[in-house]
Write an enzyme that holds these catalytic residues in place. Structure first.
Site, short mmCIF file in Angstrom:
data_model
loop_
_atom_site.label_atom_id
_atom_site.label_comp_id
_atom_site.label_asym_id
_atom_site.label_seq_id
_atom_site.Cartn_x
_atom_site.Cartn_y
_atom_site.Cartn_z
N ALA A 1 -25.30 20.17 -10.32
CA ALA A 1 -25.97 21.43 -10.67
C ALA A 1 -25.07 22.64 -10.44
CB ALA A 1 -27.26 21.57 -9.88
N ASP B 1 -2.42 0.25 -9.72
CA ASP B 1 -3.52 0.97 -9.08
C ASP B 1 -4.53 -0.08 -8.67
OD1 ASP B 1 -4.10 3.89 -8.53
OD2 ASP B 1 -6.06 3.12 -9.10
N SER B 2 -4.96 -0.01 -7.42
CA SER B 2 -5.76 -1.10 -6.90
C SER B 2 -6.67 -0.62 -5.80
CB SER B 2 -4.83 -2.19 -6.37
OG SER B 2 -3.84 -1.61 -5.53
N ASP C 1 -6.64 -5.66 4.29
CA ASP C 1 -6.43 -7.11 4.46
C ASP C 1 -7.10 -7.69 5.70
OD1 ASP C 1 -5.10 -7.52 2.10
OD2 ASP C 1 -3.09 -7.38 2.94
N LYS D 1 -1.50 -15.33 0.26
CA LYS D 1 -2.05 -14.11 -0.36
C LYS D 1 -1.38 -13.89 -1.72
CE LYS D 1 -2.56 -9.13 -0.17
NZ LYS D 1 -2.18 -7.83 0.35
N ARG E 1 -3.35 -8.76 -7.05
CA ARG E 1 -2.04 -8.32 -7.57
C ARG E 1 -1.31 -9.51 -8.18
NH1 ARG E 1 -1.25 -5.76 -3.40
NH2 ARG E 1 -2.16 -3.86 -4.26
P1 IMP Z 1 -3.63 3.25 -4.71
O1 IMP Z 1 -3.56 2.15 -5.75
O2 IMP Z 1 -2.29 3.82 -4.39
O3 IMP Z 1 -4.70 4.24 -5.00
O4 IMP Z 1 -4.05 2.60 -3.31
C1 IMP Z 1 -4.63 1.38 -3.20
C2 IMP Z 1 -5.33 1.23 -1.86
O5 IMP Z 1 -6.23 0.13 -1.98
C3 IMP Z 1 -4.39 0.88 -0.73
O6 IMP Z 1 -3.97 2.01 -0.02
C4 IMP Z 1 -5.24 -0.03 0.15
O7 IMP Z 1 -6.05 0.74 0.99
C5 IMP Z 1 -6.12 -0.73 -0.87
N1 IMP Z 1 -5.48 -1.99 -1.33
C6 IMP Z 1 -4.96 -2.25 -2.56
N2 IMP Z 1 -4.44 -3.49 -2.59
C7 IMP Z 1 -4.61 -4.00 -1.36
C8 IMP Z 1 -4.24 -5.24 -0.78
O8 IMP Z 1 -3.59 -6.12 -1.37
N3 IMP Z 1 -4.63 -5.42 0.50
C9 IMP Z 1 -5.30 -4.48 1.20
N4 IMP Z 1 -5.63 -3.29 0.73
C10 IMP Z 1 -5.30 -3.05 -0.56
#
Ligand code: IMP
Length: 203
Positions: A11, A71-72, A159, A179, A185
């Protein structure tokens, strides 16, 4: 007056748009509609932005480098998919891994989420780019669950609290070789190896 639908439920944003646009526009927002799924940033958006931006850098172009960006993050079902794209900064802009883990565990505790309802997944998108052009994007997911206390010192990020499905140890306890076989990944990179030739051809 020209009607305009602002795609937000905030809003405050609506108020400021009304103030800024003045009386030429009749501004409505999504509070007008019950259900509407509006996509926000995604892992893929972010991976593509990073890869394309780096590939546009003059120094990178001079070296004819192909850029890969990851990006993860972690998506926890009981938290509606959080922390998701905010995984790195869940507990604040420069939060440490420990602070992020503590925040996640306290959010689960605050909601009284029992241990058998703590399903979660790690999600990774990698994007490849060359000279400002996206060559392809590839995704990987590993399903699992969140434990009540951190265990193990391997890996990074979340992790120590993530147990992949089919195992009873966290990614922090399991050997890195394991892993690297089953992780989000690893899966994204397998998809990349399989798909890159087609992506390079521009299929
Ligand atoms: P970004 O992709 O740089 O935004 O950051 C990804 C974030 O996700 C990391 O800083 C971790 O906190 C988390 N992350 C991504 N991949 C993993 C992994 O393989 N193990 C644990 N944490 C992960």
């Amino acid at each position: 007056m020209q009607p305009l639908l602002l795609a937000t439920r905030n809003a405050n944003k609506t108020r400021e748009f009304r103030e800024l646009l003045g009386k030429d526009f009749d501004v409505h927002d999504l509070s007008f509609f019950d259900e509407m799924a509006i996509p926000k940033e995604t892992f893929a958006d972010n991976a593509i932005l990073k890869a394309v931006a780096a590939s546009q850098d003059r120094r990178v172009q001079d070296r004819h480098l192909v850029v890969v960006a990851d990006d993860s993050g972690l998506e926890v079902a009981a938290l509606g998919g959080a922390p998701g794209i905010f995984s790195a900064r869940y507990a604040g802009e420069h939060a440490s891994d420990k602070e992020n883990i503590d925040k996640l565990l306290s959010e689960l505790a605050r909601r009284n989420v029992p241990l058998d309802q703590r399903s979660a997944r790690f999600h990774c998108v990698i994007a490849l780019a060359h000279e400002g052009k996206l060559l392809g994007k590839f995704e990987g997911i590993v399903e699992g669950s969140i434990v009540d206390l951190p265990r193990g010192s391997g890996g990074f990020g979340y992790d120590p609290i993530f147990v992949p499905s089919g195992f009873d140890k966290t990614f922090g306890e399991l050997p890195i070789e394991l892993k690297n076989q089953i992780s989000h990944r690893a899966r994204a990179i397998r998809a990349f190896r399989a798909g890159l030739p087609a992506a390079q051809r521009g299929d």
